[in-house]
Write a protein that holds these residues in place. Sequence first.
Motif, short mmCIF file in Angstrom:
data_model
loop_
_atom_site.label_atom_id
_atom_site.label_comp_id
_atom_site.label_asym_id
_atom_site.label_seq_id
_atom_site.Cartn_x
_atom_site.Cartn_y
_atom_site.Cartn_z
N ARG A 161 -7.46 -14.94 -5.47
CA ARG A 161 -8.02 -14.32 -6.67
C ARG A 161 -9.53 -14.53 -6.70
NH1 ARG A 161 -4.61 -16.33 -10.10
NH2 ARG A 161 -3.21 -14.54 -10.15
N ASN A 162 -9.98 -15.70 -6.27
CA ASN A 162 -11.42 -15.97 -6.20
C ASN A 162 -12.08 -15.24 -5.02
OD1 ASN A 162 -12.57 -18.28 -8.14
ND2 ASN A 162 -10.40 -18.69 -7.74
N LEU A 163 -11.40 -15.22 -3.88
CA LEU A 163 -11.96 -14.56 -2.71
C LEU A 163 -12.17 -13.06 -2.95
CD1 LEU A 163 -9.84 -16.26 0.11
CD2 LEU A 163 -12.34 -16.37 -0.10
N LEU A 164 -11.31 -12.46 -3.74
CA LEU A 164 -11.35 -11.00 -3.94
C LEU A 164 -12.11 -10.58 -5.20
CD1 LEU A 164 -7.68 -10.15 -2.89
CD2 LEU A 164 -9.75 -10.10 -1.48
N THR A 165 -12.62 -11.55 -5.95
CA THR A 165 -13.37 -11.22 -7.16
C THR A 165 -14.60 -10.36 -6.81
OG1 THR A 165 -12.69 -13.24 -8.27
CG2 THR A 165 -14.68 -12.17 -9.09
N ASP A 166 -14.81 -9.31 -7.59
CA ASP A 166 -15.96 -8.42 -7.43
C ASP A 166 -15.93 -7.60 -6.14
OD1 ASP A 166 -16.98 -9.37 -9.84
OD2 ASP A 166 -18.08 -10.99 -8.84
N LYS A 167 -14.79 -7.54 -5.47
CA LYS A 167 -14.69 -6.67 -4.30
C LYS A 167 -14.83 -5.21 -4.72
CE LYS A 167 -13.86 -9.07 -0.48
NZ LYS A 167 -14.79 -8.97 0.66
N SER A 168 -15.57 -4.44 -3.93
CA SER A 168 -15.67 -3.01 -4.17
C SER A 168 -14.68 -2.29 -3.26
CB SER A 168 -17.09 -2.53 -3.86
OG SER A 168 -17.13 -1.11 -3.86
N TYR A 169 -13.96 -1.33 -3.83
CA TYR A 169 -12.97 -0.59 -3.05
C TYR A 169 -13.42 0.86 -2.85
CZ TYR A 169 -10.19 -4.74 -3.88
OH TYR A 169 -9.76 -6.05 -3.93
N GLU A 170 -14.73 1.05 -2.86
CA GLU A 170 -15.27 2.38 -2.58
C GLU A 170 -15.02 2.72 -1.11
OE1 GLU A 170 -19.56 4.77 -2.90
OE2 GLU A 170 -19.39 2.65 -3.47
N ASP A 171 -14.84 3.98 -0.80
CA ASP A 171 -14.49 4.44 0.54
C ASP A 171 -13.10 3.88 0.91
OD1 ASP A 171 -17.08 5.68 0.86
OD2 ASP A 171 -17.88 3.67 1.25
N ARG A 172 -12.89 3.62 2.20
CA ARG A 172 -11.62 3.04 2.65
C ARG A 172 -11.84 1.57 2.99
NH1 ARG A 172 -10.69 6.95 7.48
NH2 ARG A 172 -12.98 6.78 7.35
N ASN A 173 -10.85 0.74 2.68
CA ASN A 173 -11.03 -0.70 2.82
C ASN A 173 -9.81 -1.34 3.49
OD1 ASN A 173 -13.60 -1.60 1.10
ND2 ASN A 173 -12.60 0.16 0.09
N ILE A 174 -10.11 -2.18 4.48
CA ILE A 174 -9.07 -2.90 5.21
C ILE A 174 -9.36 -4.39 5.12
CG2 ILE A 174 -8.11 -3.39 7.50
CD1 ILE A 174 -8.53 -0.47 8.21
N LEU A 175 -8.35 -5.16 4.75
CA LEU A 175 -8.46 -6.61 4.70
C LEU A 175 -7.80 -7.21 5.93
CD1 LEU A 175 -9.04 -9.32 3.22
CD2 LEU A 175 -6.81 -9.06 2.10
N ILE A 176 -8.50 -8.11 6.59
CA ILE A 176 -7.93 -8.89 7.69
C ILE A 176 -7.94 -10.34 7.25
CG2 ILE A 176 -8.10 -9.48 10.14
CD1 ILE A 176 -9.84 -7.01 10.55
N THR A 177 -6.75 -10.94 7.11
CA THR A 177 -6.70 -12.31 6.61
C THR A 177 -5.46 -13.02 7.14
OG1 THR A 177 -7.07 -13.67 4.63
CG2 THR A 177 -5.44 -11.89 4.46
N HIS A 178 -5.39 -14.33 6.88
CA HIS A 178 -4.34 -15.19 7.45
C HIS A 178 -3.77 -16.05 6.34
CE1 HIS A 178 -2.59 -17.12 11.09
NE2 HIS A 178 -2.53 -18.19 10.31
N CYS A 179 -2.56 -15.73 5.90
CA CYS A 179 -1.96 -16.44 4.77
C CYS A 179 -0.47 -16.14 4.72
CB CYS A 179 -2.62 -16.01 3.46
SG CYS A 179 -2.33 -14.26 3.05
#
Length: 376
Positions: A161-179
Motif C-alpha cells: 500500500r505504501n509502495l504503490l501510493t501516488d502511482k500514476s496509471y496513465e498510459d499502460r502500466n506493468i508491475l514487476i515484483t516479488h511477493c
Amino acid sequence: MRLLHLADLHLGKSIGNYSLIEDQAYALDQIIDIIKNNNIDAVMIAGDIYDTAVASSEAMDLYSNFIETIIFELKKPVLAISGNHDSSRRLDIHNRFFTANNYYLHGEYRGKVASGLDNGDVITLEDDYGKIHFHLIPFMTINAAKLIFDDEINNFTDVYRNLLTDKSYEDRNILITHCYANTRTEEDEDTYTEGQKPLVIGGTDAMDGHLFLDFDYVALGHLHRKHYVIDPKIRYAGTFMKYSFDANEGEKSVTIVDITDEVRTEEININPLRDFRILTGTFDEINTKNEASDDYIKFVLTDDTTITNAMTKLKEKFPHAVQVTYANNAIFNVDNELTLDLENKNTLELFEEFYRYKMDEDMTVEQIEALREVLE
C-alpha cells in the motif's frame, strides 16, 4: 509489445547432492530459442535470479551468459528485480553499465525520485500503441519498509500500500515484483510447495492482491506454480523447471505476454534435461518394473523391513537417486535402533556407523578422508 515473463530462476540450486547447473543451462538455451523464434520485444525477470544470496561462480557465469546473449546478441531489453533469495546489493553492482546496455536490474528499491540511472523505479518503453511504464519493485522486507515508509507497517499488504501510493496509471502500466499475492491477507500454507521458503518466519506473509488491479499486467515471482491471482493479468509465471517432488507443480513453462490495447498470455513448455519423479513400491518391484533412468528420483519403499544399503544399490540403476523413504514408519521401531560401540570404536568409526544408519549407504572414500582431516 510482446514480453517474456520469467521468475524464480534459482540458478545454482542443488537437489540432494546434485548441482542443477547443467539442467538449468539446458532450459535457458530453450528460453533463448523462444526469444528468437517468437518475436519477443523485452524480457521480464520477477526475482530469485539466484538460489542463494552468495551465488556460486558457476551460477553467476550461467546467468551472465544468458543475459549477455539477450542484450548484446539479440538486442532485447531485460527488466529484472531481486527476490527474497537474492542479495539485492550484490545484484546492483555495475548498474550504470547494465542500464547503458538496456539491462534494467533493480536489486534495491529505487523509490520515486530520479536516481541518475533512470526515473526511480519506473522504466518506460514504447511501441506502436504508445508508452508502457514498467514499475520495478524488488522484494522488500517488512523491517525495510518500516525504515523507508512507516514504523507502523506490520504486514505485506501495508508494505505494498505504501509502495504503490501516488502511482500514476496513465498510459499502460506493468508491475514487476516479488511477493506472495493472494485473495486475502491470511497465509495459505497449502500454497507453498516443497523447496520454497516463506517470506517471514512465524507470521503471515500474504498480501492482498486487489492492490494490483489498476495495472495492465503484473509479472509476479516467488510462488513456483504457474497461476493467476484474482484476475488473469495478475500472474505468477512459476519456475521454468522443476525444483521439487511436489506433484502440484505440473508441467513447467514460460509466459509470453502480448500487450497492445488489451492483454493476452500464452504459455510455452520447457522440456527438462532430467525430470523429477517419485517411485513407490517394494525394493524388488522398483528394480524389476522400472527401466534405468537418469531422472532425479525419490523412492518410497513399501517393504516391511529396511533394505541394507538401499540408496547405494538403487544408484546402480538410477544414478541420480535423491532420497529413500519408507511408507511404513513402524519398521523403525526399537529393534532397528542404532546401537554404537562407544568403548571399542574411535570417532571416525562411530561417525561412519551413524552415517550408514541415517543415509542408508556407506560413506565414500573421499568423505572418509575429508572427515579424517577435520578430526586431525
